[in-house]
Design a protein around this motif. Structure first.
Motif, PDB file in Angstrom:
ATOM      1  N   UNK A  30      37.286 -30.765 138.170  1.00 54.35           N
ATOM      2  CA  UNK A  30      37.970 -30.595 136.878  1.00 54.35           C
ATOM      3  C   UNK A  30      39.019 -31.692 136.715  1.00 54.35           C
ATOM      4  N   UNK A  32      42.303 -32.287 136.395  1.00 54.01           N
ATOM      5  CA  UNK A  32      43.473 -32.527 137.243  1.00 54.01           C
ATOM      6  C   UNK A  32      43.052 -33.018 138.632  1.00 54.01           C
ATOM      7  N   UNK A  35      41.894 -36.706 138.617  1.00 52.12           N
ATOM      8  CA  UNK A  35      43.017 -37.652 138.584  1.00 52.12           C
ATOM      9  C   UNK A  35      43.696 -37.758 139.951  1.00 52.12           C
ATOM     10  N   UNK A  54      40.810 -37.174 129.684  1.00 51.17           N
ATOM     11  CA  UNK A  54      40.045 -36.146 128.961  1.00 51.17           C
ATOM     12  C   UNK A  54      39.170 -36.688 127.833  1.00 51.17           C
ATOM     13  N   UNK A  57      36.164 -38.000 129.566  1.00 53.11           N
ATOM     14  CA  UNK A  57      35.292 -36.903 130.035  1.00 53.11           C
ATOM     15  C   UNK A  57      34.493 -36.312 128.873  1.00 53.11           C
ATOM     16  N   UNK A  79      39.397 -22.587 133.141  1.00 52.73           N
ATOM     17  CA  UNK A  79      39.414 -23.996 133.547  1.00 52.73           C
ATOM     18  C   UNK A  79      38.047 -24.610 133.265  1.00 52.73           C
ATOM     19  N   UNK A  80      38.044 -25.846 132.778  1.00 52.60           N
ATOM     20  CA  UNK A  80      36.788 -26.513 132.440  1.00 52.60           C
ATOM     21  C   UNK A  80      36.330 -27.375 133.610  1.00 52.60           C
ATOM     22  N   UNK A  82      33.422 -29.921 135.387  1.00 56.44           N
ATOM     23  CA  UNK A  82      32.408 -30.911 135.020  1.00 56.44           C
ATOM     24  C   UNK A  82      31.505 -31.199 136.216  1.00 56.44           C
TER      25      UNK A  82
END
Lengths: 118, 249
Positions: A30, A32, A35, A54, A57, A79-80, A82
């Motif tokens: 995700x 955070x 990064x 973002x 993404x 929470x998203x 990926x």
């Protein structure tokens, strides 16, 4: 001479896509955490502004290179997450070849041992 | 431009600060609800990761929000991606809304049509059923597009000029936007049609009805402009009011 070691804006922008794809090829993640991983792996030399990630993404998601789902964080909040799609996997291989070509050209010019191409 | 998380006398609670931050982000109109939720998750993660005994929870949140980036810049970065998505979603809702309104219109007004068969006969002589149907659809479409532009515009203008606690932030919430976009054309057409139905019984000659039907068509064409205009007028009136109350404080 720390100022010269930090990547330029253009280089950061260009490398965002392959870096995100490479991180996601290792497993679901995700924003955070992505990064944090970039900061840690680059030793702080790739300074991404947090908010910048973002839109990238979302663009990758729109282009079908990554797939997203809503899950729960450890605190129970939404929470998203990926993950890489098969199309994203192919895009990553292309990116890898291109970046290694650039790297090897420079390495050859500078007399450094080149990386093996995939 | 004060930052979204500038602590002041009123804002003393982290949740309230996050709430204000969300509202200001929403008011920029560039981010979808999901994008805001995702950024909020990031903000909270960053906030929890700042471990320092010297800082209060509010100060840590302030640092986290600075790391995430200024609200204006965030919205700017999201615009190319999210803007198109937002419009695509609004358009989907609009189309769904028209189909619904159109179907309801048929169901509600068919019994009325039977009661006023004479009036409707003349009405139908003026044009085909299809031209009436297309006019209705055109009216709904124009009105909803007008609202979809007017509401976010009012909200963002108000947010740019107003303070942190502007009531206009509610207008950019998806539920408000969609209800207004879908509901207002329906309400306007309902009132308009009811007026039309009541007036029908008053006509004695076909010529009189013909004149009325023409006026009715002109009114239908004006409805799409009237609703967004109403939103704009109410918005500026409320804004003036909030500015004068701010000046008093």
């Amino acid at each position: 001479m720390q100022g010269f070691a930090v990547a330029s804006k253009e280089l950061v922008a260009a490398s965002t896509k392959p870096i995100i794809l490479a991180i996601l090829s290792r497993g679901e993640s995700y924003g955070y955490a992505i990064i944090q991983e970039v900061r840690q792996r680059s030793g702080g030399e790739l300074d991404w502004t947090d908010g910048m990630l973002y839109p990238v993404l979302h663009r990758l998601e729109r282009d079908g290179l990554v797939k997203a789902r809503w899950g729960k964080s450890e605190t129970g909040r939404k929470r998203k997450y990926y993950r890489l799609s098969s199309q994203g996997g192919r895009a990553l291989r292309v990116e890898k070849t291109q970046w290694l070509n650039v790297h090897n050209t420079l390495a050859d010019l500078w007399g450094i041992k080149p990386c093996p191409t995939p | 431009m004060p930052d979204a998380l500038t602590p002041n006398a009123q804002v003393d609670d982290v949740e309230t600060m996050i709430c204000h931050w969300r509202d200001r982000l929403a008011a920029r109109g560039a981010l979808s609800g999901e994008a805001i939720e995702e950024l909020e998750d990031h903000l909270r993660a960053e906030w929890q990761n700042i471990v320092s005994s010297d800082l209060t929870a509010e100060e840590r949140l302030l640092i986290a929000s600075h790391r995430l980036g200024d609200v204006d810049r965030l919205a700017e970065q999201f615009k190319p991606v999210c803007g198109a998505q937002l419009w695509a979603r609004r358009l989907r809702w609009m189309i769904a809304g028209y189909v619904l309104v159109f179907a309801l219109n048929l169901v509600v007004f068919t019994p009325l049509k039977n009661l006023q068969i004479v009036g409707y006969q003349i009405f139908l002589d003026l044009g085909t059923v299809w031209s009436i149907a297309l006019t209705c659809l055109g009216v709904f479409l124009a009105m909803a597009i007008g609202l979809a532009v007017a509401i976010p515009w009012c909200a963002s203008r108000s947010q740019r000029r107003g303070g942190v606690k502007s009531p206009w932030s509610v207008m950019t919430r998806p539920w408000f936007l969609y209800t207004a976009i879908v509901g207002m054309p329906w309400l306007a057409v309902l009132i308009h049609r009811l007026g039309f139905s009541i007036s029908l019984s008053r006509f004695t000659s076909a010529a009189e009805f013909g004149r009325f039907a023409l006026a009715d068509q002109i009114t239908s064409l004006m409805i799409p402009f009237a609703a967004p205009l109403m939103v704009l007028i109410v918005a500026s009136a409320l804004q003036k009011k909030s500015q004068s109350s701010n000046a008093e404080m």
